[in-house]
Design a protein around this motif. Structure first.
Motif, PDB file in Angstrom:
ATOM      1  N   THR B 104       0.890  -1.353  -0.056  1.00 54.37           N
ATOM      2  CA  THR B 104       0.104  -0.149   0.033  1.00 54.37           C
ATOM      3  C   THR B 104       0.988   1.252  -0.110  1.00 54.37           C
ATOM      4  OG1 THR B 104       0.042   0.156   2.231  1.00 54.37           O
ATOM      5  CG2 THR B 104      -1.812  -1.249   1.326  1.00 54.37           C
ATOM      6  N   VAL B 105       0.204   2.383  -0.279  1.00 52.15           N
ATOM      7  CA  VAL B 105       0.833   3.747  -0.208  1.00 52.15           C
ATOM      8  C   VAL B 105       1.428   3.712   1.166  1.00 52.15           C
ATOM      9  CG1 VAL B 105       0.545   6.187  -0.238  1.00 52.15           C
ATOM     10  CG2 VAL B 105      -0.487   4.688  -1.934  1.00 52.15           C
ATOM     11  N   ASP B 133      -3.177  14.177  -1.964  1.00 53.85           N
ATOM     12  CA  ASP B 133      -3.600  13.042  -2.689  1.00 53.85           C
ATOM     13  C   ASP B 133      -3.236  11.646  -2.220  1.00 53.85           C
ATOM     14  OD1 ASP B 133      -4.229  15.123  -4.251  1.00 53.85           O
ATOM     15  OD2 ASP B 133      -3.478  14.324  -6.014  1.00 53.85           O
ATOM     16  N   LEU B 134      -2.045  11.542  -1.417  1.00 58.80           N
ATOM     17  CA  LEU B 134      -1.610  10.287  -1.029  1.00 58.80           C
ATOM     18  C   LEU B 134      -2.364  10.061   0.179  1.00 58.80           C
ATOM     19  CD1 LEU B 134       2.206  10.018  -1.867  1.00 58.80           C
ATOM     20  CD2 LEU B 134       0.434   9.492  -3.252  1.00 58.80           C
ATOM     21  N   LYS B 137      -5.212   8.058  -0.430  1.00 57.00           N
ATOM     22  CA  LYS B 137      -5.040   6.663  -1.007  1.00 57.00           C
ATOM     23  C   LYS B 137      -4.352   5.936  -0.474  1.00 57.00           C
ATOM     24  CE  LYS B 137      -6.626   7.538  -5.557  1.00 57.00           C
ATOM     25  NZ  LYS B 137      -7.329   6.675  -6.725  1.00 57.00           N
ATOM     26  N   ARG B 138      -4.019   6.435   0.952  1.00 56.75           N
ATOM     27  CA  ARG B 138      -2.966   5.555   1.742  1.00 56.75           C
ATOM     28  C   ARG B 138      -3.258   4.153   1.679  1.00 56.75           C
ATOM     29  NH1 ARG B 138      -5.754   8.374   5.208  1.00 56.75           N
ATOM     30  NH2 ARG B 138      -6.336   7.340   7.459  1.00 56.75           N
ATOM     31  N   HIS B 139      -4.445   3.396   1.451  1.00 57.18           N
ATOM     32  CA  HIS B 139      -4.542   2.088   1.630  1.00 57.18           C
ATOM     33  C   HIS B 139      -4.529   1.431   0.340  1.00 57.18           C
ATOM     34  CE1 HIS B 139      -4.619   2.242   6.065  1.00 57.18           C
ATOM     35  NE2 HIS B 139      -5.682   2.975   6.076  1.00 57.18           N
ATOM     36  N   ALA B 140      -4.545   2.328  -0.614  1.00 56.61           N
ATOM     37  CA  ALA B 140      -4.542   1.709  -1.859  1.00 56.61           C
ATOM     38  C   ALA B 140      -3.049   1.097  -2.293  1.00 56.61           C
ATOM     39  CB  ALA B 140      -4.877   2.754  -3.086  1.00 56.61           C
ATOM     40  N   ASP B 144      -1.795  -0.004  -8.335  1.00 55.12           N
ATOM     41  CA  ASP B 144      -3.119   0.517  -8.889  1.00 55.12           C
ATOM     42  C   ASP B 144      -3.012   1.964  -9.198  1.00 55.12           C
ATOM     43  OD1 ASP B 144      -3.536  -2.163  -8.801  1.00 55.12           O
ATOM     44  OD2 ASP B 144      -4.838  -1.892  -6.889  1.00 55.12           O
ATOM     45  N   LEU B 145      -2.180   2.764  -8.872  1.00 53.17           N
ATOM     46  CA  LEU B 145      -1.925   4.342  -9.029  1.00 53.17           C
ATOM     47  C   LEU B 145      -1.922   4.790 -10.114  1.00 53.17           C
ATOM     48  CD1 LEU B 145      -0.509   5.293  -5.536  1.00 53.17           C
ATOM     49  CD2 LEU B 145      -2.909   5.101  -5.903  1.00 53.17           C
ATOM     50  N   GLN B 149       0.589   9.796  -9.519  1.00 54.93           N
ATOM     51  CA  GLN B 149       0.604   9.344  -8.138  1.00 54.93           C
ATOM     52  C   GLN B 149       1.648   8.336  -7.571  1.00 54.93           C
ATOM     53  OE1 GLN B 149      -3.544   7.945  -8.221  1.00 54.93           O
ATOM     54  NE2 GLN B 149      -4.142   9.746  -7.400  1.00 54.93           N
TER      55      GLN B 149
END
Lengths: 288, 244, 319
Positions: B104-105, B133-134, B137-140, B144-145, B149
């Motif tokens: 993850t991020v 932005d991050l 999305k920290r759990h992505a 996938d970004l 990003q």
């Protein structure tokens, strides 16, 4: 229906969890150290016989001997790495693959010299199956499933939450970047061999306690374990578990359609099919 | 020059002096010299094969250096291993494969602080403030970004250990103009937070327009240097690579 | 008397070395020249042996075929059969790194063993196939042994000559370029896969031929005649010790390793029975150890590939 569950599905899941424990090791080595480890089946055999040795020498019950065997096999796996694989690290990986095939033979022959080639067993107790509703389960089957569940859950939590678990995932994901982050390559390698050795011992032990101990058992199971690792996706622990269960079930169910001697060819057919159709496996693993 | 005058002048954070070296037997770098001052964005441009990325990798200990010296913050770091250089305060973002795709991020940032001990929450807050932005999305998974990003994740990861110098290898490669400007803006923000930046750029015109100072390399050696504006206005350079 | 026994023994040894030499040459095409890891050599060997036996032996009510065709037809059949099995495996696995080929070839060897043990109509069951004709089989024993030995050596030399020619041709130079330079290989794309497949199938055919040579020498075969892992492994050690990529090295390796292997058996045969069974496994352990030592201390083998033939100083490629 009951018969179907108790004669095919239950043994399939038990065999499948044994394969899963072996396949996790194969997938971790493939993913992190980047080679197919062909001594893996024989490492499992060694673990099973070390447990047998612990019951005889220390007077332990088989299940109490298991942790001892896991520890010893972890040390054995790391020792093999130090003595034989480490010098080949800077050379093409395929040389380590060849070396591992030879290590497998060496491990097997040591077991054959020490314990002989006749089948052995951990105990002579006849375990009766207990009924759980329609399901008939033997205590050793329940224990095998519980052990697999506990080991897999512990490993997944370790990989997910601990610092070194993340370092292992990082090495598997992007080794160059992991090194840029200051991850100690040797440390991750050592840790990987310990984990893999312990899991191989658990796998061999469960195989031995659910059937019998033979010197060829690990070698014979290795094809199924590799198929499980590739089916689940190389480098994917959860994939190795699913792959192991699928292969175990498929082998048990295969006797419904092909003559039973061909049971052990099932894994091979699945392996070829997955390489042909979806080489990255169910969980999108690596393709080397 | 008197000692007082030397002390008054700010000392460069990085000095590369006449560095020669490469990967195999052939030297790609034929004597490269450059300096980076504190809180300065310095860009290296040049045609393909000029040795831009190699020069940057030499700073980070990824290149065999045959002669010359690299001095960071007053200490000679020539020949140091990358992990020692990381600890000393330089971070490096490779051009490709610069994130852990299957993590993850948040985990990517955590890996950036692998060598740190103790509480990381302040470091996370700092990075998420820089890259809002991050945070969302920290759990992505980083894989996938979008490309832009992912570049932010890579830069964020490199900033986790609070380096004094950040090395960026073509951070805008393959990005749309919008993202390119965003990355450049991030670079300015990072500089203003006190970090020096040395970056290699393929998009010479845009990079020279935004940087503080630039170096033009050709065939492994210095060709021109000066402020971004000076270099942009130099007709020879315009003809060399700026689509002249 | 003793000298005749010795000559017969030497002839037997020589014939076995010749057969293993052919196997090592087959592996050299796959590994030495192309960098492919075949861990199922014994499988291709067994296919060749059984096919040639079934094509040339007399019919029996217990099994299929038994066509009584000339031995040469049996040999061609053996090569074709092994090649035919190698083809789909190669098609599927050669897109990936050789680790996958290794596990798939282990699988092939395993399935072939299962089929031979299960399908009695094919393999003659536990009794196996007997009465396989041998060229010069009508001669007096020693003479017949010697004549067959000469034939095996002739085949070995023909295979050697054919491979040397093939390697000197553009095909061989291309194979080595593919092996030594991944980027060049990748740039050639689909073509590389095709070349690798050719090498894999050709090597398998040579291994099938070795199986045929073996079965006509023994005049019979059972599924238990050879231990698949030990046979496969011996061939690997022969090639790596002799020198991967060098056909003469492959033959030299076959000579040295077979002599060491049978001498060690000679020694363990002298041991008392209760230790003798264990000694067999100690021998296996020692050849495993021998491989580790060669890989570590002399990976290029005794006769390294001529440096002019190798485009980079490294061993076969990592992927």
């Amino acid at each position: 229906m009951m018969e179907f569950l108790n004669f095919y599905v239950v043994p399939g899941i038990v065999t499948g969890s044994i394969y899963a424990l072996g396949a996790i090791g194969i997938t971790l080595i493939f993913g992190i150290l980047r080679f197919g480890h062909f001594a893996h089946g024989d490492l499992a055999t060694s673990g099973a016989y070390l447990a047998l040795g612990a019951t005889a020498l220390l007077g332990l019950t088989p299940w109490a001997a298991l942790p001892v065997a896991m520890l010893l096999t972890a040390l054995l796996a790391y020792g093999i790495h130090r003595l034989f694989y480490r010098h080949l690290e800077s050379r093409p990986k395929i040389l380590t693959v060849i070396a591992s095939l030879g290590i497998g033979m060496m491990l097997r022959s040591v077991v054959q010299v020490v314990w002989g080639v006749d089948p052995l067993a951990y105990g002579s107790g006849i375990a009766r199956a207990q009924a759980f509703g329609p399901l008939m389960l033997r205590p050793r089957e329940i224990a095998t499933l519980a052990l697999t569940l506990a080991l897999v859950a512990t490993l997944l939590a370790f990989l997910r939450y601990s610092k070194w678990g993340k370092a292992m995932r990082a090495m598997s994901d992007n080794p160059d970047l992991a090194r840029l982050c200051g991850v100690d390559n040797d440390g991750v390698t050592r840790l990987t061999w310990f984990i893999v050795g312990a899991l191989a011992a658990a796998s061999g032990f469960c195989l031995g306690i659910n059937t019998e101990l033979t010197t060829m058992m690990g070698w014979s199971a290795m094809l199924s374990m590799f198929a499980a690792a590739v089916l689940g996706g190389v480098g994917r622990v959860e994939g190795a578990v699913v792959g192991g269960l699928v292969i175990g079930l498929a082998e048990e169910l295969s006797v419904l359609v092909v003559p039973s001697p061909y049971k052990s060819a099932t894994a091979f057919v699945i392996l070829l099919a997955i390489l042909l159709l979806r080489p990255q496996g169910i969980f999108k693993g690596k393709v080397l | 020059m008197s000692a007082t005058a030397a002390r008054d002048r700010p000392q460069p954070i990085l000095i590369m002096h006449q560095v020669r070296g490469g990967y195999g037997d052939a030297d790609i770098l034929q004597g490269v010299s450059l300096t980076v001052m504190p809180q300065e964005i310095v860009v290296i441009v040049g045609p393909n094969g000029a040795g831009k990325s190699t020069a940057m990798k030499a700073v980070f200990g990824l290149v065999r250096i045959r002669s010359g010296a690299i001095v960071f913050d007053g200490e000679d770091i020539t020949g140091w291993s990358p992990d020692r250089i990381v600890r000393r305060g330089i971070s490096y973002v490779p051009q490709v494969d610069n994130v852990f795709r299957e993590m993850t991020v948040h985990e990517n940032l955590e890996m950036g602080a692998f060598l740190a001990k103790g509480d990381l929450s302040a470091a996370f807050d700092r990075i998420y403030a820089l890259f809002p932005d991050l945070k969302a999305k920290r759990h992505a998974l980083a894989g996938d970004l979008s490309g832009g990003q992912r570049q932010m994740v890579a830069i964020g990861r490199a900033l986790m250990l609070e380096p004094q110098l950040l090395l960026l290898d073509e951070p805008t490669a393959g990005l749309s103009p919008k993202y390119m400007q965003q990355i450049f803006q991030i670079c300015r923000d990072v500089r203003d937070s006190g970090v020096s930046i040395l970056l290699v750029e393929q998009h010479a015109k845009q990079a020279l327009a935004f940087c503080d100072r630039g170096y033009v390399l050709a065939t492994g050696a210095n060709r021109h240097e000066g402020s971004g504006r000076e270099l942009l206005e130099n007709p020879e350079i315009a003809q060399m690579f700026l689509g002249g | 008397m003793a000298s005749i026994g010795l000559i017969n023994y030497a002839t037997f040894m020589g014939t076995m070395i010749g057969i293993y030499g052919v196997l090592a040459l087959g592996l050299n095409i796959q590994w030495g020249v192309t960098g492919l890891f075949n861990a199922g050599i014994a499988g291709f060997f067994a296919v060749g042996a059984y096919l040639s036996a079934l094509i040339t032996a007399s019919p029996s009510p217990e099994r299929i075929m038994g066509w009584e065709l000339p031995v040469a037809v049996g040999w061609l059949g053996a090569m074709a059969g092994a090649a035919l099995i190698a083809w789909p495996i190669g098609r599927i696995c050669l897109r990936f790194r050789s680790d996958y080929l290794a596990i798939a070839t282990i699988g092939v060897a395993e399935v072939i063993r299962l089929v031979l043990r299960t399908e009695e109509g094919l393999s003659g069951g536990a009794r196996g196939i007997t009465g396989v004709p041998r060229p010069f089989g009508g001669l007096e024993y020693s003479l017949s042994q010697f004549a067959y030995f000469a034939l095996v050596i002739a085949v070995l030399l023909v295979v050697y000559w054919a491979l040397e020619r093939q390697l000197a041709a553009p095909w061989g130079r291309m194979m080595k370029a593919i092996r030594d330079n991944e980027q060049a290989a990748a740039a050639m794309g689909k073509n590389v896969e095709k070349r690798r497949l050719e090498a894999f199938v050709l090597g398998a055919a040579v291994m099938g031929l070795a199986g045929a040579l073996y079965v006509h020498f023994m005049r019979a075969i059972t599924p238990e005649a050879i231990d698949p892992m030990i046979a496969t492994f011996l061939v690997w050690i022969m090639l790596i010790l002799g020198g991967s990529g060098n056909n003469r090295g492959a033959i030299l390796g076959a000579i040295i390793v077979w002599i060491i292997w049978s001498m060690s058996e000679f020694i363990t045969d002298q041991l008392p029975a209760e230790i003798a069974t264990q000694a067999k496994y100690i021998r296996v352990f020692l050849i495993g150890l021998m491989l580790q030592l060669i890989l570590r201390f002399r990976p290029e083998g005794l006769l390294p590939e001529e440096s002019g033939q190798r485009t980079s100083p490294h061993l076969p490629p990592s992927r």
